[in-house]
Design a protein around this motif. Structure first.
Motif, PDB file in Angstrom:
ATOM      1  N   THR A 142      -0.330 -20.406  16.398  1.00 16.38           N
ATOM      2  CA  THR A 142      -1.668 -19.853  16.226  1.00 16.38           C
ATOM      3  C   THR A 142      -2.522 -20.840  15.442  1.00 16.38           C
ATOM      4  N   ASP A 143      -3.759 -20.971  15.824  1.00 13.36           N
ATOM      5  CA  ASP A 143      -4.662 -21.890  15.126  1.00 13.36           C
ATOM      6  C   ASP A 143      -5.142 -21.309  13.801  1.00 13.36           C
ATOM      7  N   ASP A 144      -5.367 -20.007  13.764  1.00 11.37           N
ATOM      8  CA  ASP A 144      -5.966 -19.382  12.589  1.00 11.37           C
ATOM      9  C   ASP A 144      -4.946 -18.751  11.643  1.00 11.37           C
ATOM     10  N   GLY A 145      -3.701 -18.651  12.033  1.00 12.43           N
ATOM     11  CA  GLY A 145      -2.700 -17.965  11.227  1.00 12.43           C
ATOM     12  C   GLY A 145      -2.692 -16.473  11.511  1.00 12.43           C
ATOM     13  N   TRP A 146      -1.560 -15.851  11.241  1.00 14.39           N
ATOM     14  CA  TRP A 146      -1.415 -14.419  11.444  1.00 14.39           C
ATOM     15  C   TRP A 146      -1.644 -13.691  10.126  1.00 14.39           C
ATOM     16  N   PRO A 147      -2.530 -12.699  10.088  1.00 12.76           N
ATOM     17  CA  PRO A 147      -2.675 -11.905   8.864  1.00 12.76           C
ATOM     18  C   PRO A 147      -1.340 -11.248   8.501  1.00 12.76           C
ATOM     19  N   VAL A 148      -1.168 -10.975   7.224  1.00 11.57           N
ATOM     20  CA  VAL A 148       0.082 -10.432   6.706  1.00 11.57           C
ATOM     21  C   VAL A 148      -0.122  -8.980   6.292  1.00 11.57           C
ATOM     22  N   LEU A 149       0.804  -8.099   6.704  1.00 12.23           N
ATOM     23  CA  LEU A 149       0.764  -6.692   6.330  1.00 12.23           C
ATOM     24  C   LEU A 149       2.018  -6.333   5.555  1.00 12.23           C
ATOM     25  N   VAL A 150       1.836  -5.741   4.385  1.00 12.68           N
ATOM     26  CA  VAL A 150       2.955  -5.283   3.568  1.00 12.68           C
ATOM     27  C   VAL A 150       3.213  -3.815   3.887  1.00 12.68           C
ATOM     28  N   HIS A 151       4.428  -3.500   4.284  1.00 13.06           N
ATOM     29  CA  HIS A 151       4.793  -2.112   4.567  1.00 13.06           C
ATOM     30  C   HIS A 151       5.417  -1.501   3.317  1.00 13.06           C
ATOM     31  N   GLN A 152       4.797  -0.436   2.810  1.00 10.69           N
ATOM     32  CA  GLN A 152       5.284   0.255   1.629  1.00 10.69           C
ATOM     33  C   GLN A 152       6.093   1.482   2.047  1.00 10.69           C
ATOM     34  N   LEU A 153       7.303   1.587   1.535  1.00  7.93           N
ATOM     35  CA  LEU A 153       8.196   2.674   1.910  1.00  7.93           C
ATOM     36  C   LEU A 153       8.012   3.887   1.020  1.00  7.93           C
ATOM     37  N   GLY A 154       8.351   5.053   1.572  1.00  3.09           N
ATOM     38  CA  GLY A 154       8.397   6.261   0.776  1.00  3.09           C
ATOM     39  C   GLY A 154       9.626   6.276  -0.111  1.00  3.09           C
ATOM     40  N   GLY A 257      -3.064  -7.077   4.216  1.00  2.00           N
ATOM     41  CA  GLY A 257      -3.268  -5.638   4.171  1.00  2.00           C
ATOM     42  C   GLY A 257      -1.961  -4.956   3.827  1.00  2.00           C
ATOM     43  N   ALA A 258      -1.998  -3.640   3.683  1.00  2.00           N
ATOM     44  CA  ALA A 258      -0.793  -2.863   3.397  1.00  2.00           C
ATOM     45  C   ALA A 258      -0.879  -1.537   4.137  1.00  2.00           C
ATOM     46  N   PHE A 259       0.286  -1.000   4.509  1.00  2.00           N
ATOM     47  CA  PHE A 259       0.293   0.300   5.179  1.00  2.00           C
ATOM     48  C   PHE A 259       1.567   1.041   4.816  1.00  2.00           C
ATOM     49  N   SER A 260       1.548   2.345   5.037  1.00  2.00           N
ATOM     50  CA  SER A 260       2.690   3.166   4.655  1.00  2.00           C
ATOM     51  C   SER A 260       2.660   4.462   5.435  1.00  2.00           C
ATOM     52  N   GLY A 261       3.750   5.217   5.304  1.00  2.00           N
ATOM     53  CA  GLY A 261       3.856   6.460   6.037  1.00  2.00           C
ATOM     54  C   GLY A 261       3.930   7.664   5.136  1.00  2.00           C
ATOM     55  N   ILE A 262       5.129   8.238   5.019  1.00  2.91           N
ATOM     56  CA  ILE A 262       5.280   9.562   4.425  1.00  2.91           C
ATOM     57  C   ILE A 262       6.007   9.493   3.087  1.00  2.91           C
ATOM     58  N   THR A 263       6.192  10.661   2.471  1.00  3.88           N
ATOM     59  CA  THR A 263       6.953  10.876   1.234  1.00  3.88           C
ATOM     60  C   THR A 263       6.453  10.042   0.064  1.00  3.88           C
ATOM     61  N   GLY A 264       5.162  10.087  -0.168  1.00  5.99           N
ATOM     62  CA  GLY A 264       4.586   9.434  -1.331  1.00  5.99           C
ATOM     63  C   GLY A 264       4.268   7.969  -1.150  1.00  5.99           C
ATOM     64  N   ALA A 265       4.557   7.413   0.021  1.00  7.78           N
ATOM     65  CA  ALA A 265       4.307   5.991   0.226  1.00  7.78           C
ATOM     66  C   ALA A 265       2.816   5.671   0.234  1.00  7.78           C
ATOM     67  N   GLY A 266       1.981   6.648   0.607  1.00  9.24           N
ATOM     68  CA  GLY A 266       0.545   6.404   0.613  1.00  9.24           C
ATOM     69  C   GLY A 266       0.037   5.994  -0.748  1.00  9.24           C
ATOM     70  N   LEU A 267       0.476   6.677  -1.777  1.00 11.73           N
ATOM     71  CA  LEU A 267       0.034   6.344  -3.127  1.00 11.73           C
ATOM     72  C   LEU A 267       0.595   4.998  -3.576  1.00 11.73           C
ATOM     73  N   MET A 268       1.768   4.623  -3.057  1.00 14.38           N
ATOM     74  CA  MET A 268       2.294   3.293  -3.356  1.00 14.38           C
ATOM     75  C   MET A 268       1.387   2.215  -2.778  1.00 14.38           C
ATOM     76  N   THR A 269       0.871   2.455  -1.578  1.00 14.40           N
ATOM     77  CA  THR A 269      -0.053   1.499  -0.970  1.00 14.40           C
ATOM     78  C   THR A 269      -1.354   1.425  -1.759  1.00 14.40           C
ATOM     79  N   LEU A 270      -1.894   2.568  -2.154  1.00 12.41           N
ATOM     80  CA  LEU A 270      -3.129   2.564  -2.933  1.00 12.41           C
ATOM     81  C   LEU A 270      -2.927   1.862  -4.272  1.00 12.41           C
ATOM     82  N   THR A 271      -1.772   2.075  -4.902  1.00 13.50           N
ATOM     83  CA  THR A 271      -1.486   1.419  -6.180  1.00 13.50           C
ATOM     84  C   THR A 271      -1.409  -0.089  -6.013  1.00 13.50           C
ATOM     85  N   LEU A 272      -0.782  -0.558  -4.934  1.00 13.43           N
ATOM     86  CA  LEU A 272      -0.728  -1.994  -4.670  1.00 13.43           C
ATOM     87  C   LEU A 272      -2.115  -2.545  -4.403  1.00 13.43           C
ATOM     88  N   LEU A 273      -2.914  -1.806  -3.653  1.00 17.90           N
ATOM     89  CA  LEU A 273      -4.271  -2.236  -3.325  1.00 17.90           C
ATOM     90  C   LEU A 273      -5.100  -2.411  -4.595  1.00 17.90           C
TER      91      LEU A 273
END
Length: 424
Positions: A142-154, A257-273
């Motif tokens: 890739t010429d521009d690089g791939w964006p990185v996504l951190v997956h936060q677990l519940g 960026g960061a993303f997450s699913g269930i069991t409290g992982a959403g707040l883990m993503t917001l805290t990292l953000l």
């Protein structure tokens, strides 16, 4: 939510080839999502293939943070993690990695007992289920690089049960980084060394309304945030030899960026953000940001609920009793100072954005379980609709904020995804 229902300074770096070669592998988009009979009469599961234009590769890394002690084990002066990178790959042939990590594969019957009970163990070929990622293949140029996504677990989770989501994002041009929460979940390290779940990672008691429980949860958020920041630091410092060919050059650590699913992982993503300015956008799958107190009030589970943040936030919650907006969510919403959207997946259940949405119907069919056997987990929405909505809205969100691609998905209802309701 019980643990069994959760289906999430200097460093040494070692590439870990822990995943065995799969005996068979479906084509990238060829999974039918229907269970079949495996050897020995077990139910064999199939996962839907990723929907993006690129094949997918994956690699595991063993990372050791010697700048801080382990948050759970007294006397261990370092923190070690198994980290997984899933990325756009060059077309190649090679071994397709299993769905489950070695730690989860070894304990699958116990972990997934809720899905088979009261049936006896050994009825489902959990460990034999394949993903759609190839082990260690070269990354796509890739010429521009791939964006990185951190997956936060519940809590007590594993990235195993979000493999479909992870691989789909990678197939659309992202490098997805996730890590197993050592001591919260069984993890196998290089050489086959198993680190099981540690009692110190369990809640102090069953009283979810106690000050002790709040302190425990906040400790988890702080520890996971430190883990994620350490992983990003190490990725920045890694040399090309530590990763598959082309992957180090393809990492764009200026777009995270960061993303997450269930069991409290959403707040883990917001805290990292909130904690790391490198992370610009976060997508969450639950709004569990507070807990009730004994006197009838509510307390935030983490400081970000009241302090707020400036990054872009997409919240998608299931439209069920489980997904009802937490009373503290309005407070969190009021301090989101950047781009923000809230959506609801009508009819979604507890596991709406995990692989359980696809897997459990196959288990139910293969074992002849009642039609409502997994109603709390998968809700009433069709698995295909849930998977399609998750993929479309997450990809559109990150494409908008990390790639600058405009979309209308967040401004009006979509005829292609009638189960998604725009809340605000």
């Amino acid at each position: 939510m019980s643990r069994r229902l959760v289906l999430a300074g200097g460093a040494g770096v070692t590439a870990a080839a822990l995943l065995p070669t799969a005996a068979t592998g479906a084509s990238r988009n060829g999974a039918s999502g229907r269970a079949t009979a495996a050897a020995g009469g077990k139910v064999r599961l199939r996962l839907p293939g990723p929907g993006g234009p690129y094949p997918v590769g994956t690699v595991d890394l063993h990372l050791v943070d010697r700048s801080r002690p382990d948050p759970y084990v007294t006397g261990q002066p370092y923190r070690e993690l198994m980290v997984n990178l899933t990325y756009p790959a060059r077309p190649a042939a090679g071994p397709v990695v299993p769905w489950l990590t070695p730690g989860w594969a070894g304990a699958a019957d116990e972990i997934f007992a809720f899905a088979t009970a009261p049936e006896p163990a050994g009825q489902v070929d959990w460990a034999g289920t394949c993903s759609h990622a190839l082990a260690g293949v070269a990354a796509r140029d890739t010429d521009d690089g791939w964006p990185v996504l951190v997956h936060q677990l519940g809590h007590w989770g594993s990235h195993s049960t979000n493999r479909c989501e992870i691989e789909d994002l990678a197939s659309r041009g992202y490098v997805v980084v996730t890590f197993e929460p050592t001591h919260e979940t069984p993890v196998v390290f290089p050489g086959g060394r198993l680190v099981p779940q540690h009692p110190a990672a369990n809640p102090p008691n069953d009283d979810r309304y106690s000050p002790e429980f709040l302190a425990y949860v906040r400790h988890i958020y702080a520890s996971r945030t430190a883990d994620a920041r350490f992983v990003l630091d190490r990725l920045t410092a890694l040399g090309a030899r530590a990763l598959p060919a082309g992957l180090r050059a393809g990492l764009d650590l200026g777009r995270i960026g960061a993303f997450s699913g269930i069991t409290g992982a959403g707040l883990m993503t917001l805290t990292l953000l909130a904690a790391d300015e490198r992370v610009r956008a976060g997508a969450i799958g639950d709004t569990d940001v507070g807990f009730p107190t004994a006197d009838g009030g509510w307390l935030p589970l983490a400081p970000v609920v009241e302090q707020g943040l400036t990054g872009a936030v997409l919240a998608i919650r299931p439209g069920s009793a489980y997904g009802a907006a937490n009373p503290m969510w309005d407070r969190q919403w009021s301090v989101l100072r950047g781009w923000r959207r809230e959506l609801e997946l009508v009819g979604g259940g507890m596991g709406w954005c995990s692989d359980l949405q696809t897997v459990l119907p196959q288990v139910r069919h293969g074992l002849g379980l009642p039609a409502d056997a997994h109603a709390a987990m998968i809700g009433t929405v069709s698995p295909a609709a849930a998977v399609a909505a998750t993929r479309a809205y997450q990809a559109a969100f990150f494409d908008l904020h990390l790639k600058g691609r405009q979309t209308r998905l967040f401004s009006r209802p979509s005829a292609a995804h009638p189960a998604v309701r725009l809340v605000r």
